[in-house]
Design a protein around this motif. Structure first.
Motif, PDB file in Angstrom:
ATOM      1  N   GLY A   1       0.690  -1.373  -0.062  1.00 39.18           N
ATOM      2  CA  GLY A   1      -0.210   0.152   0.047  1.00 39.18           C
ATOM      3  C   GLY A   1       0.884   1.294  -0.106  1.00 39.18           C
ATOM      4  O   GLY A   1       1.990   1.312  -0.458  1.00 39.18           O
ATOM      5  N   GLY A   2       0.443   2.335   0.589  1.00 37.64           N
ATOM      6  CA  GLY A   2       1.038   3.575   0.534  1.00 37.64           C
ATOM      7  C   GLY A   2       2.326   3.608   1.084  1.00 37.64           C
ATOM      8  O   GLY A   2       3.022   4.584   0.924  1.00 37.64           O
ATOM      9  N   SER A   3       2.441   2.986   2.226  1.00 38.51           N
ATOM     10  CA  SER A   3       3.817   2.901   2.884  1.00 38.51           C
ATOM     11  C   SER A   3       4.890   2.678   2.017  1.00 38.51           C
ATOM     12  O   SER A   3       5.929   3.359   1.931  1.00 38.51           O
ATOM     13  N   VAL A   4       4.791   1.609   1.527  1.00 42.62           N
ATOM     14  CA  VAL A   4       5.811   1.036   0.519  1.00 42.62           C
ATOM     15  C   VAL A   4       6.026   2.010  -0.506  1.00 42.62           C
ATOM     16  O   VAL A   4       7.125   2.214  -1.215  1.00 42.62           O
ATOM     17  N   PHE A   5       4.945   2.490  -1.268  1.00 44.68           N
ATOM     18  CA  PHE A   5       4.856   3.152  -2.278  1.00 44.68           C
ATOM     19  C   PHE A   5       5.729   4.329  -1.999  1.00 44.68           C
ATOM     20  O   PHE A   5       6.343   5.006  -3.157  1.00 44.68           O
ATOM     21  N   ALA A   6       5.345   5.167  -1.126  1.00 41.22           N
ATOM     22  CA  ALA A   6       5.984   6.158  -0.747  1.00 41.22           C
ATOM     23  C   ALA A   6       7.579   5.908  -0.662  1.00 41.22           C
ATOM     24  O   ALA A   6       8.187   6.956  -0.868  1.00 41.22           O
ATOM     25  N   THR A   7       7.822   4.928   0.041  1.00 41.93           N
ATOM     26  CA  THR A   7       9.091   4.823   0.272  1.00 41.93           C
ATOM     27  C   THR A   7       9.941   4.598  -1.197  1.00 41.93           C
ATOM     28  O   THR A   7      11.196   5.102  -1.337  1.00 41.93           O
ATOM     29  N   VAL A   8       9.604   3.582  -1.763  1.00 44.21           N
ATOM     30  CA  VAL A   8      10.010   3.186  -3.145  1.00 44.21           C
ATOM     31  C   VAL A   8       9.905   4.427  -4.147  1.00 44.21           C
ATOM     32  O   VAL A   8      10.707   4.826  -4.695  1.00 44.21           O
TER      33      VAL A   8
END
Length: 270
Positions: free
Chosen positions: A81-88
Motif C-alpha cells: 500500500g501507501g507506505s511501501v509506495f511512498a518509500t520506493v
C-alpha cells in the motif's frame, strides 16, 4: 422576488473536489494548490533551506505518493500500500533527479541534523501506547513478547548461518544484516547502532550506517509486503485477527476514555 443565485460551474466543481478528495487530511483543491506552489518553488530554486521548506516538501510528496499507493488496485492489496509506495517512489524520484538537488539536500539536512526521526518515532510509539486500553496492552504483551524474542533469536541464527554458508562469515552477517533487521528503524535503530559500532571499532559512523541501511530498508519492505499478502490470503481464516489486537472474551470490556477538561489556570500554575 430575487431567486437565490446558484454557484457557477467552476466554483461548484472545485467545491466538490475539495470535499470528496482528502490527502493527508487536506482537501483536494487546497492540496492541488499547495502542489502547484511547491513545483513553482522548486522550478525557481527558491525552496527555503529550513524546517519549513523540508516539511512542506515532505508533506506534499509523501502525501501524494501515499495516496497513490493506497488506491492503486494491486499495490494496495498485495504490495504494502501507501507506505511501501511512498518509500520506493521517493527513492526513484530522488534517484532519477526529478527533484532539484537543493531540495533533496534540504530534506536530508532536516532529517539528519535536527533529530526529526527520533522525535517522530518517540511521539508515534508513546501516542500509540497511551491510546491503547491498559488491560488490553498487558494481556497482549504477555502473548506478543515471547513470540517477538523467539523471532529475534531465530533471525540471529538463521541469518548468521546463511551468511556463513555464503562465505560472508557468521559475525559479519550478524552485525551488518541480522542486528539492523532487528533494530527495525532508522532514527531509533541503525543510527545509534552505527554509533556503537563506530566507537567499538574505531571507525566513523557514516560508512557503517551506509552498510546497515540496505538490510534495514529491504527487510522492512519485505515485512510489509509479506504482512499484506498474509492478511489478504487469510481473510476467511481464524488466524486472521481482522484488525483486533487481541480476541477478547466476556470478562474484558473495552473502556472509553473520558475527555480531559483543560483548566487554563492550572496550566499557568504548573
Amino acid at each position: 422576488m430575487k431567486k437565490d443565485r446558484q454557484p457557477s460551474g467552476a466554483i461548484s466543481f472545485f467545491s466538490n473536489f475539495e470535499a470528496k478528495l482528502k490527502i493527508v487530511g487536506v482537501g483536494g483543491t487546497a492540496f492541488l494548490l499547495m502542489t502547484l506552489l511547491l513545483f513553482v518553488v522548486l522550478w525557481m530554486d527558491i525552496l527555503p533551506d529550513n524546517m519549513g521548506g523540508a516539511l512542506f516538501t515532505l508533506v506534499i510528496f509523501g502525501g501524494a505518493l501515499y495516496y497513490l499507493g493506497s488506491h492503486l488496485p494491486i499495490f494496495k492489496s498485495y504490495l504494502g500500500g501507501g507506505s511501501v509506495f511512498a518509500t520506493v517512489g521517493a527513492a526513484i524520484i530522488a534517484g532519477l533527479g526529478l527533484v532539484p538537488s537543493g531540495a533533496i539536500g534540504t530534506v536530508r539536512n532536516f532529517i539528519s541534523t535536527s533529530n526529526f526521526l527520533e522525535f517522530y518515532i518517540v511521539s508515534l510509539i508513546i501516542s500509540a501506547i497511551l491510546k491503547m486500553d491498559r488491560q488490553l496492552l498487558l494481556k497482549s504483551a504477555v502473548r506478543f513478547l515471547p513470540v517477538a524474542f523467539l523471532a529475534m533469536v531465530a533471525n540471529f541464527f538463521v541469518v548468521g548461518l546463511v551468511g556463513q554458508l555464503l562465505g560472508l562469515g557468521f559475525v559479519h552477517t550478524s552485525l551488518y544484516i541480522s542486528f539492523p533487521v532487528m533494530a527495525g528503524g532508522v532514527g531509533a535503530g541503525i543510527v545509534p547502532l552505527s554509533t556503537i559500532y563506530g566507537s567499538a571499532l574505531g571507525l566513523p559512523a557514516g560508512p557503517i550506517l551506509s552498510q546497515l541501511f540496505p538490510a534495514l530498508v529491504l527487510s522492512n519492505l519485505l515485512a510489509i509486503i509479506g504482512a499484506g499478502l498474509l492478511v489478504k490470503n487469510t481473510e476467511q481464516s481464524t488466524w486472521n485477527g481482522h484488525g483486533d489486537l487481541l480476541k477478547t472474551t466476556g470478562e474484558m470490556k473495552a473502556t472509553k476514555a473520558q475527555p480531559v477538561k483543560i483548566e487554563f489556570e492550572r496550566l499557568l500554575v504548573e
